[in-house]
Scaffold this motif. Structure first.
Motif, PDB file in Angstrom:
ATOM      1  N   MET A 188      -5.327  66.321 168.834  1.00 13.40           N
ATOM      2  CA  MET A 188      -4.158  67.024 168.315  1.00 13.40           C
ATOM      3  C   MET A 188      -3.602  66.328 167.074  1.00 13.40           C
ATOM      4  O   MET A 188      -3.181  66.994 166.118  1.00 13.40           O
ATOM      5  N   VAL A 189      -3.603  64.995 167.067  1.00 17.12           N
ATOM      6  CA  VAL A 189      -3.116  64.265 165.894  1.00 17.12           C
ATOM      7  C   VAL A 189      -3.968  64.605 164.672  1.00 17.12           C
ATOM      8  O   VAL A 189      -3.455  64.905 163.589  1.00 17.12           O
ATOM      9  N   ALA A 190      -5.302  64.575 164.846  1.00 18.35           N
ATOM     10  CA  ALA A 190      -6.194  64.881 163.734  1.00 18.35           C
ATOM     11  C   ALA A 190      -6.032  66.333 163.286  1.00 18.35           C
ATOM     12  O   ALA A 190      -6.025  66.627 162.083  1.00 18.35           O
ATOM     13  N   TYR A 191      -5.880  67.242 164.246  1.00 21.24           N
ATOM     14  CA  TYR A 191      -5.733  68.668 163.923  1.00 21.24           C
ATOM     15  C   TYR A 191      -4.441  68.922 163.143  1.00 21.24           C
ATOM     16  O   TYR A 191      -4.434  69.642 162.139  1.00 21.24           O
ATOM     17  N   LEU A 192      -3.343  68.328 163.589  1.00 18.37           N
ATOM     18  CA  LEU A 192      -2.062  68.544 162.918  1.00 18.37           C
ATOM     19  C   LEU A 192      -2.017  67.868 161.553  1.00 18.37           C
ATOM     20  O   LEU A 192      -1.314  68.327 160.645  1.00 18.37           O
ATOM     21  N   ASP A 193      -2.781  66.779 161.401  1.00 19.76           N
ATOM     22  CA  ASP A 193      -2.832  66.133 160.098  1.00 19.76           C
ATOM     23  C   ASP A 193      -3.551  67.027 159.084  1.00 19.76           C
ATOM     24  O   ASP A 193      -3.185  67.066 157.906  1.00 19.76           O
ATOM     25  N   ARG A 194      -4.578  67.760 159.550  1.00 18.40           N
ATOM     26  CA  ARG A 194      -5.322  68.654 158.659  1.00 18.40           C
ATOM     27  C   ARG A 194      -4.612  69.991 158.464  1.00 18.40           C
ATOM     28  O   ARG A 194      -4.865  70.702 157.486  1.00 18.40           O
ATOM     29  N   ASN A 195      -3.754  70.364 159.406  1.00 20.63           N
ATOM     30  CA  ASN A 195      -3.096  71.670 159.372  1.00 20.63           C
ATOM     31  C   ASN A 195      -1.590  71.485 159.494  1.00 20.63           C
ATOM     32  O   ASN A 195      -1.019  71.659 160.582  1.00 20.63           O
ATOM     33  N   LEU A 228       3.494  67.345 161.809  1.00 20.32           N
ATOM     34  CA  LEU A 228       3.295  65.905 161.930  1.00 20.32           C
ATOM     35  C   LEU A 228       3.737  65.225 160.645  1.00 20.32           C
ATOM     36  O   LEU A 228       3.295  65.584 159.561  1.00 20.32           O
ATOM     37  N   THR A 229       4.594  64.228 160.768  1.00 20.66           N
ATOM     38  CA  THR A 229       5.074  63.510 159.578  1.00 20.66           C
ATOM     39  C   THR A 229       4.547  62.091 159.489  1.00 20.66           C
ATOM     40  O   THR A 229       4.538  61.508 158.408  1.00 20.66           O
ATOM     41  N   GLN A 230       4.117  61.510 160.601  1.00 24.26           N
ATOM     42  CA  GLN A 230       3.592  60.150 160.586  1.00 24.26           C
ATOM     43  C   GLN A 230       2.527  60.029 161.674  1.00 24.26           C
ATOM     44  O   GLN A 230       2.819  60.140 162.859  1.00 24.26           O
ATOM     45  N   ALA A 231       1.268  59.813 161.262  1.00 27.45           N
ATOM     46  CA  ALA A 231       0.155  59.736 162.215  1.00 27.45           C
ATOM     47  C   ALA A 231      -0.171  58.308 162.625  1.00 27.45           C
ATOM     48  O   ALA A 231      -0.941  58.100 163.557  1.00 27.45           O
ATOM     49  N   ARG A 232       0.358  57.331 161.937  1.00 26.46           N
ATOM     50  CA  ARG A 232       0.110  55.915 162.236  1.00 26.46           C
ATOM     51  C   ARG A 232      -1.383  55.575 162.243  1.00 26.46           C
ATOM     52  O   ARG A 232      -1.845  54.764 163.042  1.00 26.46           O
ATOM     53  N   GLY A 233      -2.157  56.245 161.369  1.00 24.73           N
ATOM     54  CA  GLY A 233      -3.580  55.935 161.251  1.00 24.73           C
ATOM     55  C   GLY A 233      -4.454  56.540 162.323  1.00 24.73           C
ATOM     56  O   GLY A 233      -5.683  56.357 162.304  1.00 24.73           O
ATOM     57  N   MET A 234      -3.872  57.282 163.273  1.00 24.44           N
ATOM     58  CA  MET A 234      -4.661  57.827 164.373  1.00 24.44           C
ATOM     59  C   MET A 234      -5.399  59.107 164.010  1.00 24.44           C
ATOM     60  O   MET A 234      -6.090  59.690 164.840  1.00 24.44           O
ATOM     61  N   GLU A 235      -5.235  59.564 162.763  1.00 19.65           N
ATOM     62  CA  GLU A 235      -5.986  60.734 162.341  1.00 19.65           C
ATOM     63  C   GLU A 235      -7.385  60.354 161.889  1.00 19.65           C
ATOM     64  O   GLU A 235      -8.223  61.225 161.632  1.00 19.65           O
ATOM     65  N   HIS A 236      -7.664  59.049 161.784  1.00 16.80           N
ATOM     66  CA  HIS A 236      -8.972  58.601 161.331  1.00 16.80           C
ATOM     67  C   HIS A 236      -9.856  58.268 162.524  1.00 16.80           C
ATOM     68  O   HIS A 236      -9.378  57.913 163.601  1.00 16.80           O
TER      69      HIS A 236
END
Length: 319
Positions: free
Chosen positions: A15-22, A76-84
């Motif tokens: 979900m973190v990766a998805y929201l970072d891309r969308n 999402l405003t801050q992923a803390r690097g978990m989108e990688h």
């Protein structure tokens, strides 16, 4: 069946990766993408909101736009690097390569073609990424058995047919047995075929290096491992009675490791699990193990039985 933490963890990371891309996706869209309810998406967001990197100060946590969420949009405003993607260190990568090589060595011939392809391709990619460190490591599970016997044992595990063994037992007596093969076991310096022996009418372990000959028969296997042996889990059915146990948060492992049917979360971190009961003795053992964390049991008579077992044990110590 209640959702387990590993399943939810995979979704949360995805979900973190998805929201970072969308950026700015509606709750309904997120729910549809991950095949969960809108209510579950909101619970997942609440969980992510309290997650982050070590330190766990406000600046270390994953963050969302609260205003957007109130209008039904997840931003999402801050992923803390978990989108990688996870970056493995050399030690972790080598450990994974070793584990995959051991898995291939032990089960490669017993896997279907699709499973072998996945295992081989994953091992190839990881080995290439690990580089010289992987090249200096060799993993070989020594299975002491005649090659033709080992090949037939592995083939029999996928065929679903009974086999006939010529076997040398511990007394050096040669016997002939018809068995239903279940799985291979390598637990010490020896490897074993775990099977149901029709002559002994019970489960037996046959050392591979003592199998002189193995012949596959026409009859299909008629037995299967017990529920506790198969995949390491009990498989509940409608024939088993239900029991509900209320526990404090320190016993969370129950919801993770046992096949529970339902989990009801409490506001203070406590929770209730509903599970099926196959053995009263097993439940007494579980309740005694969880004694400090149990808040209630339904039916209550099961808790009284466990308390009685504890009292008798204490009496035995005093005697």
């Amino acid at each position: 069946m209640a959702e387990r933490t590993p399943e939810r963890l995979v979704r949360l990371l995805g979900m973190v990766a998805y929201l970072d891309r969308n950026p700015g996706v509606s709750v309904e869209q997120v729910a549809g993408h991950f095949a969960v309810s809108s209510e579950q998406v909101l619970r997942d967001v609440d969980t992510l909101w309290m997650s982050g990197t070590p330190g766990y100060w406000p600046d270390d946590l994953i963050d969302f736009d609260a205003g957007s969420l109130e209008s039904g949009v997840v931003r999402l405003t801050q992923a803390r690097g978990m989108e990688h993607a996870l970056r493995l260190g050399t030690r972790e990568a080598v450990t994974l390569v070793a584990a995959l090589r051991a898995l291939s060595e032990a089960l490669g011939d017993a896997l279907d073609p699709a499973q072998r392809d996945v295992l081989s391709s994953t091992l190839e990619v990881l080995t290439a990424a690990t580089g010289d460190a992987a090249a200096t490591m060799d993993v070989h599970l020594a299975v002491e058995a005649a090659p033709e016997v080992l090949s037939r044992v592995r083939a029999s595990l996928t065929s679903g047919r009974r086999v006939r063994l010529r076997y040398v037992d511990a007394a050096d007596a040669v016997t002939v047995r018809d068995v239903d093969p279940w799985h291979l076991l390598t637990g010490d310096e020896r490897s074993y075929l775990v099977a149901w022996c029709h002559a002994a009418r019970g489960e037996r372990q046959f050392r591979l290096d003592r199998i002189l000959e193995l012949t596959e028969l026409e009859e299909p296997t008629s037995t299967r491992p017990s529920a506790s042996r198969e995949a390491g889990t009990f498989r509940p059915t409608e024939e088993h009675d239900r029991v509900r146990i209320a526990l404090d948060g320190r016993a969370r492992w129950v919801a993770e490791q046992l096949p529970v049917e339902e989990i009801v979360e409490g506001e203070d971190g406590s929770f209730e699990v509903t599970l099926r009961l196959a053995s009263p003795a097993w439940l007494r053992h579980l309740l005694l193990r969880l004694a400090d964390h149990v808040r209630a049991v339904d039916p209550a008579a099961l808790a009284h039985e466990a308390a009685g077992s504890a009292a008798r044990a204490l009496e035995a110590y005093e005697a």
